[in-house]
Enzyme design. Structure first.
Site, PDB file in Angstrom:
ATOM      1  N   LYS A   1       0.855  -1.021  -0.195  1.00 16.14           N
ATOM      2  CA  LYS A   1      -0.014  -0.110   0.242  1.00 16.14           C
ATOM      3  C   LYS A   1       0.922   1.194   0.096  1.00 16.14           C
ATOM      4  CE  LYS A   1      -4.065   2.078   2.540  1.00 16.14           C
ATOM      5  NZ  LYS A   1      -4.826   1.960   3.734  1.00 16.14           N
TER       6      LYS A   1
ATOM      7  N   SER B   1     -10.031   2.273   2.613  1.00 17.37           N
ATOM      8  CA  SER B   1      -9.002   2.919   1.866  1.00 17.37           C
ATOM      9  C   SER B   1      -7.945   2.038   1.144  1.00 17.37           C
ATOM     10  CB  SER B   1      -8.055   4.015   2.507  1.00 17.37           C
ATOM     11  OG  SER B   1      -7.412   3.217   3.692  1.00 17.37           O
TER      12      SER B   1
ATOM     13  N   SER C   1     -10.381   0.491   6.832  1.00 14.91           N
ATOM     14  CA  SER C   1      -9.687   0.381   5.715  1.00 14.91           C
ATOM     15  C   SER C   1      -9.030  -1.064   5.124  1.00 14.91           C
ATOM     16  CB  SER C   1      -8.646   1.413   5.656  1.00 14.91           C
ATOM     17  OG  SER C   1      -9.254   2.678   5.474  1.00 14.91           O
TER      18      SER C   1
END
Lengths: 481, 485
Positions: B78, B155, B179
């Protein structure tokens, strides 16, 4: 102290906030060095530079130093304290917030006793002390269009000491700063150099009519950087307030700047432009919880502080209050004194120290740490006088030689043959010769011109090259004249 | 040979150990997959050369028998994680071109265990969003029913999409209010947010410091267990990480749930909860009951306050955490005639709408005169929510709930764009757990009638991820969810 105005007498109400740089090898929330005088931006870690994803970690040494300082301020050590963020934007504040302590400081109320010039003392109450990080430095004078940032100082640990509004005269604030500096240096927690910025002072001033107990609006002057300027700032700001009030005006709460050149203050930031710092608990650091063991260990290893040392020197070493105050102000001087006076008369050592010795350091522009004369040797010099090995007069010459060579006084006396003559027969021969060679003066003396007495002593000492023991000379002269 | 991207992490490790394929072959297959799936926009930076170099090194380790726990496993990272010498932007314009000179603790654990970095994964800007639509690099397409152009959740949308589409073996994610869990549910993969303090936050760009936690998103429960073992551990560089031994999570798999007390909170079945979600939840309950677990009805009475509490605390911390992005030292700088104007220009240009919204809210709730009414009150409610869980866990060992009230929705959904509250409502089942700092996993339970994945959430006691893994393993076995091929 009361200030005279047109309408009557006014009283000063003043409190101080002092930022003291913590002595520690590394910064309070990072492992970067705190070394003073490094090239710009050399002592900067990713944490100090506010890089993404970086986190603060608390330096235990800074906590230890803060607790030590709190104990030195005779203050309450809070076993529970918290860090908070103080949010504001500035170029030398890389994170966009300062990590400080807000609601729960590490040190609570305390007291510092100050010594005033008239020999009296006064207790100044400490409101609190907290620890926080310093900001970097903005440099605006290297280019007409650009500013430069040096982050060496960013993240260095600070202790912010806040006093109660207990100062009613500039001299009290001056005496407080000197005392505080002395305590910090004894503790080894801050070097107290105001000119290097390792101790910085914010001054809060208001005035009130004599006898009143109200608190009127105060103004704050930021970063006043010497004891003298702090005293000037208080007096001039107080006079400004009085003038405003007496002309029917009002004082607005504002932040002002002290100008060392004019000695006056000018407005820096009005209240309505005051920052909203949006303090909130620092989520990157858990609350700081101190154990009793941690505090006690520091307590047990606390050095003797100036007030205690002063009392001891007065009680056990025969110093006057005045001597003790001066000698104890500086830790190194006090230690030097104690070493020199280990086996000798304290009062006499103090006289030499505060007289010839300090004069010599001043002349040579030296500090006590690099004095050519060691404490032991100063003590020996006093001992040589006390035991009649040399006279006080010869001692002055020996001291001069010591200050050049750093030599042991015994060695100097030995080598130069300066030992006092205590052999009565040898001195008697000189006395007899002086009497025999000066019949007119002998006659005049015997006829009542008693002030010639000193002349005879001088002649004998001269003949003996200053080595004759003055006491024996006197005794013999008494007998023979 | 291209089939190797369909394997789980555990299967892939076996293949590598048994020399069925080399780390280099494996990495090449994933690089091809990355190229073939660029339309998903899951990666914002591909690092094929770097990956191949790491893979080559892994092959040497396999050759001389010094292979480590994750040797040769290609991962997606990420973009919130700082990766040394690899651009890391949190998918924000304000971090344009930022290349960290340091490695986050979590990624350094993974790489030290031999993992290979395929590239940086798309996400909501600074992890603020539930649909991956706030990314400066554009939205990610959910690999399920690509033609419908659905969101992958957020997210960690890039992470979940990449795992589901087989363009990495597994991925790192971060979870502040859901997330990891919500995108895992939307994409039919498995993700766990461990206990707050289990993984170091060092080197992860902070969104809300008291909530942020890293965790894995992977193809199944076992893969999550393997990865979490590597990612977790105390780190002196993060004062909020906890010095607690990391157990062998894999050992929890296959253990019986007989006698396990599974809590089912009444508050998670609000009026209007879709029948589909409710019935899959019931299915999960039934699976565990059949396996010998005891089902306990519990109450988490402050649940309804979790969302507003979260949307005060998280933006408050974010408003401060994002202050460092000022255009001065790194990233985007838009000059101005004065320092303040440079800040204003850089931040106006550099931050997206959702990030600005949260900075504004956070600044407001911390302001003089509002602090007590908002931030302080929210902190008190947070404590009540934590107490709810403490009380509930006196009755049960693990809690089962849905992960999200809906399945994936279309990119650009009007109701969410027009009213951000509708977007935030997606977090309703996940934020309580974050506020309480508890571990929670989302795993797929089945498909909606539209054919979209739905997830269930298992919530554990503090530092008891093992019970989650144990229960999740049983649910997974029985749900027989079919991953995308």
């Amino acid at each position: 102290m009361l200030l005279e105005g047109k309408t009557g007498k006014w009283e000063i109400v003043c409190g101080l906030e002092i930022h003291c740089q913590i002595i520690s090898k590394s910064k309070i929330f990072s492992s970067a060095s705190t070394h003073f005088g490094s090239d710009t931006n050399q002592n900067v870690s990713f944490v100090d530079a506010g890089m993404p994803g970086m986190l603060p970690t608390l330096n235990e040494e800074c906590v230890r130093q803060a607790v030590k300082t709190g104990l030195g301020l005779r203050a309450k050590i809070n076993k529970y304290s918290e860090f908070s963020r103080k949010n504001y934007f500035y170029a030398d504040l890389p994170q966009g917030y300062q990590i400080t302590q807000f609601r729960y400081p590490i040190v609570g109320e305390g007291v510092v006793t100050i010594d005033l010039d008239d020999g009296s003392t006064k207790d100044i109450r400490i409101e609190r002390m907290h620890i926080e990080q310093d900001a970097g430095k903005s440099i605006h004078d290297m280019s007409p269009v650009k500013s430069f940032i040096d982050l060496n100082r960013a993240g260095v640990g600070l202790m912010e000491i806040v006093t109660k509004p207990d100062f009613s005269a500039p001299e009290e604030a001056g005496a407080f700063l000197k005392k505080l500096r002395s305590i910090l240096r004894y503790l080894g927690t801050c070097d107290g150099n105001m000119n290097e910025g390792s101790m910085r002072c914010d001054v809060n001033v208001s005035v009130r009519p004599e006898g009143s107990t109200e608190y009127r609006t105060r103004c704050e002057m930021k970063n006043v950087n010497s004891v003298k300027f702090v005293m000037q700032a208080i007096e001039n700001e107080a006079r400004r307030h009085i003038e405003v009030y007496e002309n029917g005006g009002t004082i607005e709460q504002e932040t002002r700047q002290f100008d060392p050149v004019s000695g006056q203050t000018k407005v820096m930031r009005k209240k309505e432009f005051a920052h909203d710092y949006r303090y909130f608990p620092e989520p990157d650091l858990p609350p700081l919880v101190l154990s009793d063991e941690f505090i006690n260990e520091i307590k047990q290893n606390l050095p003797e502080l100036p007030d205690a040392k002063k009392a001891r020197f007065m009680e056990t070493m025969g110093l006057t209050k005045y001597d003790a105050t001066i000698i104890c102000e500086n830790k190194e001087v006090a230690e030097f004194f104690e070493q020199a006076a280990k086996v000798h008369d304290g009062k006499k050592v103090a006289n030499w120290l505060m007289g010839d010795f300090f004069a010599m350091l001043n002349r040579k522009n030296l500090t006590i740490e690099n004095s050519p004369i060691s404490a032991e040797n100063l003590g020996k010099l006093v001992e040589l006088i006390e035991t009649n090995v040399i006279s006080g007069k010869v001692a002055k010459d020996v001291f001069e030689i010591m200050s050049e060579t750093g030599d042991n006084p015994e060695k100097i006396v030995e080598e130069k043959g300066l030992k006092q003559v205590t052999d009565t027969a040898a001195i008697e021969a000189i006395v007899d010769a002086v009497i025999a060679n000066n019949p007119e003066n002998v006659a005049a003396y015997r006829n009542g011109k008693v002030n010639l007495r000193g002349w005879f002593v001088g002649q004998v000492l001269k003949e003996s090259k200053g080595k004759a023991n003055p006491q024996i000379v006197n005794e013999l002269l008494n007998k023979k004249l | 040979m291209t089939d190797i991207t369909k394997l789980t992490l555990a299967e892939t490790l076996n293949g590598l150990k048994n020399k069925q394929f080399s780390a280099t072959e494996l990495t090449k297959a994933y690089i091809e997959s990355m190229e073939a799936n660029r339309d998903l926009n899951a990666y914002v930076l591909e690092t094929p050369d770097y990956a191949l170099k790491q893979a080559e090194n892994s092959d040497k380790h396999y050759a001389d028998g010094t292979n480590r726990d994750l040797e040769g496993i290609p991962l997606g990272i990420k973009d919130l994680f700082c990766t040394k010498d690899i651009r890391s932007t949190a998918c924000s314009h304000i971090l344009d071109g930022f290349v960290p000179q340091y490695e986050s603790t979590v990624t350094s654990h993974l790489f030290n265990d031999g993992a290979v970095c395929l590239g940086k994964l798309n996400m909501d800007e600074f992890a603020m969003g539930g649909s991956n639509e706030t990314s400066f690099y554009g939205p990610v397409v959910n690999p399920w029913q690509r033609e419908r152009r659905l969101v992958p959740g957020g997210s960690s949308g890039g992470s979940a999409a990449a795992v589901a589409a087989n363009i990495c073996v597994a991925a790192t994610g971060t979870d502040t209010g859901g997330s990891i869990r919500q995108p895992a549910a939307f994409c039919g993969v498995t993700g766990i947010k461990p206990t707050y303090g289990r993984c170091s936050r060092y080197g992860i760009m902070a969104f809300a410091s008291s909530l942020d936690q890293a965790g894995p998103i992977a193809k199944d429960v076992r893969d999550c267990a393997i990865l979490l073992k590597s990612m977790a551990g105390y780190d002196a560089k993060d004062s909020t990480s906890v010095n607690k031994e990391v157990p062998d999570f894999v050992a929890a798999l296959g253990q019986s749930v007989r006698g396990l007390k599974v809590g089912v909170p009444a508050e998670y079945r609000p009026e209007g909860l879709s029948n589909e979600i409710a019935s899959y939840w019931d299915k999960g309950i039934e699976i565990l009951r059949q396996a010998g677990a005891e089902i306990i009805n519990i109450s988490l009475p402050h649940t309804k306050y979790a969302l507003p509490t979260y949307y005060i605390i998280a933006p408050a911390e974010a408003s401060s955490n994002l202050a460092r992005y000022d255009g001065l030292r790194y990233g985007l700088r838009i000059n101005g005639d004065h320092l303040d104007n440079m800040y204003i220009n850089s931040r106006t240009e550099g931050f997206g709408k959702e990030v600005k919204r949260r900075i504004m809210i956070g600044t407001y709730v911390l302001s003089a005169g509002y602090y007590d009414a908002y931030y302080l009150k929210a902190q008190k409610v947070r404590r009540l929510i934590q107490n709810d869980f403490i009380n509930a866990f006196k009755q049960c060992d693990v809690i089962l709930t849905p992960t999200s009230p809906t399945a994936a929705f279309p990119i650009g959904d009007k109701s969410m764009q027009e009213n951000p509250i509708n977007m935030w409502l997606n977090d309703v089942f996940t934020v309580s757990v974050s506020l309480a700092g508890l571990p929670a996993m989302s795993l797929p339970i089945g498909l909606s009638k539209d054919g979209l994945p739905l997830g269930l959430q298992l919530i554990g006691k503090v530092f008891d991820e093992e019970t989650i893994f144990k229960a999740a393993n049983v649910l997974e076995q029985e749900a027989k969810f079919e991953r995308l091929k």
